[in-house]
Design a protein around this motif. Structure first.
Motif: not given
Lengths: 418, 298
Positions: A397-412, A414-418
């Motif tokens: 949730y933390e990794g994907s919440l601010l990614h507002t431009s496109s659909r994310l894969k779960a793995l992305q 997981w890797r994305a840290s703020r």
């Protein structure tokens, strides 16, 4: 004014918004009312139908015909009073009660045209005959099934009596012949029985759980993506830790889901009470403990994943794609639970698998094939899985919440840290 | 209360969105944050608000690292505006106030007062999505000011506003700054920044190009330019070749803008102008922020 803020206080504020939004949501109110109507109708209508005993007019011509219809009338009456108790003579032929019916006989003088009465629709059928072995039932297109069964039963009982009398049997012997004593039954592994078959009860609970998780899960995902799409999320994240936001969302929706289930069950039980089915009410209340406990655990476990599914989308339109996995995670266990209603190793194993446990373990308790410790262990398994999902969910949730431009894969995510 | 970014760097994959960015935002002053699209303004502001984490470097408030508790007392207006579209205006503000730790009663009081002040009191029970974009923007401002923030971070607060609304917004921010609140805002409208700002930070491609009080930046960047208006028999530009180290920047019939090289003497220019005809104007020219910006970003 802006001093330290407790996690609990913040979570309550977030949960409060979820609840108030839901309470104003027309679709939610509509579906709840619909379910209420459905449940109330389902408890009341069978009772109303059952209470209707068919009234059948029968024309009678001849002495033997009159005797048989008299006895049939009496059997039809008895069946209304005694419910499922077996009539003596028929018990010999196996299980199956006699149908309840109100028979009214209309005597027809010899020589008059009975067939005309039947054709005119004055009577449902006519019985004609002077001797028990020579009776004819006349009907227009078909003999009403209740009448048919009652006439057969009456006729056979009369013939047995006749034959016994002809053979010179004593009164006791005749009684033994027409009302034999049935063997008593002793079950070594009796299952609890009640007014409702336990299988049906399990089915109803499973369906409620399935429906609730699916609708509220979708609403959690929508609520998450709404915040992403409208970018409110930036304001929220600037003020509160992401975990608190997630917890608030899950809490709010869990409260609403549980509330909805309780209201619907309550309506069903109230309906059953009104309809005079006290036994059903007791049975359901007795079984609902574990169901509600597992409902709660199972719902929270899945709710976090629904929130993640929502956060992987960036627009409402993407939700279908990102929630497919979740829908499968709900639907497959539902059908698995349906197809493993019979006890066996498969049911035993599945009742410990976190996804099917919330459906199958309480089902096993209700069906009476679980040891007392088993639901406790299974509940702990679900709880542990739930905790793991909360942790994984919070990170995704933390990794994907601010990614507002496109659909994310779960793995992305997981890797994305703020 | 001073906000300071210290060597803040942020990487997106391998790209450097911010490269050792340092500047300060001081109390009672409006700090304008200027840069081209993609220069890193929004990234820097998100890092200040804790919405993004820096790859290295830190953000300090009075020398102490920022915590979320501290940030909760900031007012923030994100670039990608956002409020709940299907929530009533007042409910929404009260909710956001409570998210920032206010009680329901205090949030309601404050939101009502702000909506009144912003001329939206009659819309407070409407759904946000039924408001015009300009009005939605005002609600967004109310959301940023609701909890009496001790510091304001506003990403493009003027974009999408009509001239009257721009004036009102400027007024509002000025009053907050006057009350001692440090205000950091970004904008593309350089004239506006020029007019409103006490301090300015210019960022290009993730690096701070220049930062400091707006006057200082302008004179530092300006070099030595003079505008001379002389009424004489010949065009004013013809007096320039007679002055050592002077070149013409631009000229009309009676006015010429002259750039002096470092050793050149402005008194020599003055004397030449007086000799040329009737001297009407002799002034030091400082470049506008827009000019500096164009020069820097080029």
């Amino acid at each position: 004014m802006n001093g330290a803020m407790s996690a609990w206080g913040a979570i309550r504020v977030i949960a409060g918004r979820e609840v108030s939004v839901k309470l104003r949501d027309r679709a939610f109110i509509g579906s709840t009312v619909f379910m209420l109507v459905l449940v109330t109708a389902a408890t009341l209508i069978p009772v109303l139908i059952q209470q209707r005993v068919p009234s059948i007019r029968v024309a009678v011509q001849g002495a033997a015909a009159a005797d048989v219809v008299d006895l049939a009338t009496q059997l039809g009456h008895d069946a209304q009073d005694s419910g499922t108790a077996l009539p003596p003579a028929l018990a010999v032929f196996g299980e199956g009660g006699l149908p309840a019916a109100d028979l009214t006989s209309v005597e027809v003088e010899p020589g008059r045209d009975v067939q005309q009465l039947v054709r005119d629709g004055d009577v449902a059928a006519a019985v004609v005959g002077e001797v028990p072995t020579g009776l004819t039932v006349i009907a227009a297109q078909s003999v009403p099934s209740e009448l048919d069964v009652l006439l057969r039963a009456a006729s056979s009982e009369l013939q047995i009596q006749q034959a016994a009398a002809d053979a010179g049997l004593s009164a006791d012997q005749v009684t033994a012949l027409t009302s034999p004593v049935m063997p008593s039954t002793q079950l070594l592994e009796a299952r609890p029985t009640g007014a409702v078959p336990p299988e049906l009860l399990v089915l109803v609970f499973a369906f409620l759980f399935y429906l609730s998780v699916l609708t509220f899960g979708m609403s959690i995902a929508q609520s998450v993506v709404e915040e992403k799409q409208s970018r409110v999320i930036e304001l929220l994240v600037a003020a509160l830790p992401v975990r608190w936001l997630l917890a608030g969302k899950v809490l709010g929706n869990t409260v609403m889901a549980l509330g909805q289930i309780v209201v619907i069950l309550g309506a069903g039980l109230a309906g059953a009470t009104v309809a005079g089915q006290g036994e059903v009410v007791r049975q359901v209340l007795g079984a609902s403990g574990w169901f509600v406990a597992f409902f709660l655990l199972g719902f929270v476990m899945l709710a976090c994943l629904w929130a993640v599914a929502g956060s992987l989308a960036s627009r409402i339109e993407d939700l279908q794609a990102t929630t497919v996995v979740m829908q499968v995670l709900v639907i497959v266990p539902f059908f698995a639970a349906l197809f493993t209603m019979d006890s066996g190793p498969v049911q035993r194993v599945l009742s410990y698998v976190p996804f099917t446990a919330p459906l199958l373990m309480p089902a096993r308790v209700v069906l009476g094939n679980a040891a007392p410790w088993e639901p406790v262990v299974s509940a702990l398994v679900v709880l542990a899985t739930g905790v793991a999902f909360v942790l994984i969910g919070a990170r995704l949730y933390e990794g994907s919440l601010l990614h507002t431009s496109s659909r994310l894969k779960a793995l992305q995510a997981w890797r994305a840290s703020r | 209360m001073v906000l300071a970014l210290e060597r803040v760097t942020r990487l997106y994959d391998e790209r450097r969105a911010l490269d050792e960015v340092s500047f300060t935002v001081r109390p009672g002053r409006m700090t304008g944050f200027v840069g081209a699209n993609g220069a890193g303004k929004t990234t820097a502001m998100r890092i200040v608000m804790g919405v993004l984490a820096p790859t290295s470097g830190e953000v300090l408030l009075d020398g102490r690292p920022l915590t979320r508790e501290l940030r909760r007392t900031f007012g923030y207006m994100p670039e990608e505006r956002g409020l709940y579209p299907r929530m009533r205006v007042l409910d929404q503000l009260v909710h956001l106030g409570r998210v920032h730790g206010m009680s329901r009663a205090a949030a309601t009081r404050r939101a009502t007062a702000l909506l009144d002040q912003l001329g939206l009191d009659d819309r407070s029970h409407d759904l946000l999505q039924t408001l015009s974009l300009g009005n939605q923007q005002r609600v967004q401002v109310a959301a940023a000011l609701l909890h009496e923030p001790v510091l304001l971070v506003l990403d493009e607060p003027f974009s999408g506003l009509d001239p009257l609304a721009i004036d009102a917004m400027g007024e509002l921010l000025r009053s907050r700054a006057a009350a001692g609140v440090p205000v950091l805002f970004s904008s593309h409208q350089l004239e506006l920044v020029e007019q409103l700002c006490d301090d300015v930070v210019i960022i290009d491609d993730g690096r701070v190009v220049t930062a400091g009080p707006a006057d200082e930046v302008r004179s530092r960047r300006g070099g030595r330019r003079y505008r001379v208006r002389v009424q004489g028999p010949r065009p004013a530009a013809e007096l320039v070749p007679g002055v050592a180290g002077a070149t013409v920047v631009e000229a009309t019939d009676d006015t010429v803008v002259v750039e002096l090289a470092d050793p050149a003497d402005d008194q020599a220019l003055l004397a030449a102008a007086q000799a040329h005809g009737v001297l009407r104007e002799f002034a030091v020219v400082r470049p506008t922020l827009a000019e500096i910006f164009r020069e820097v970003v080029r």
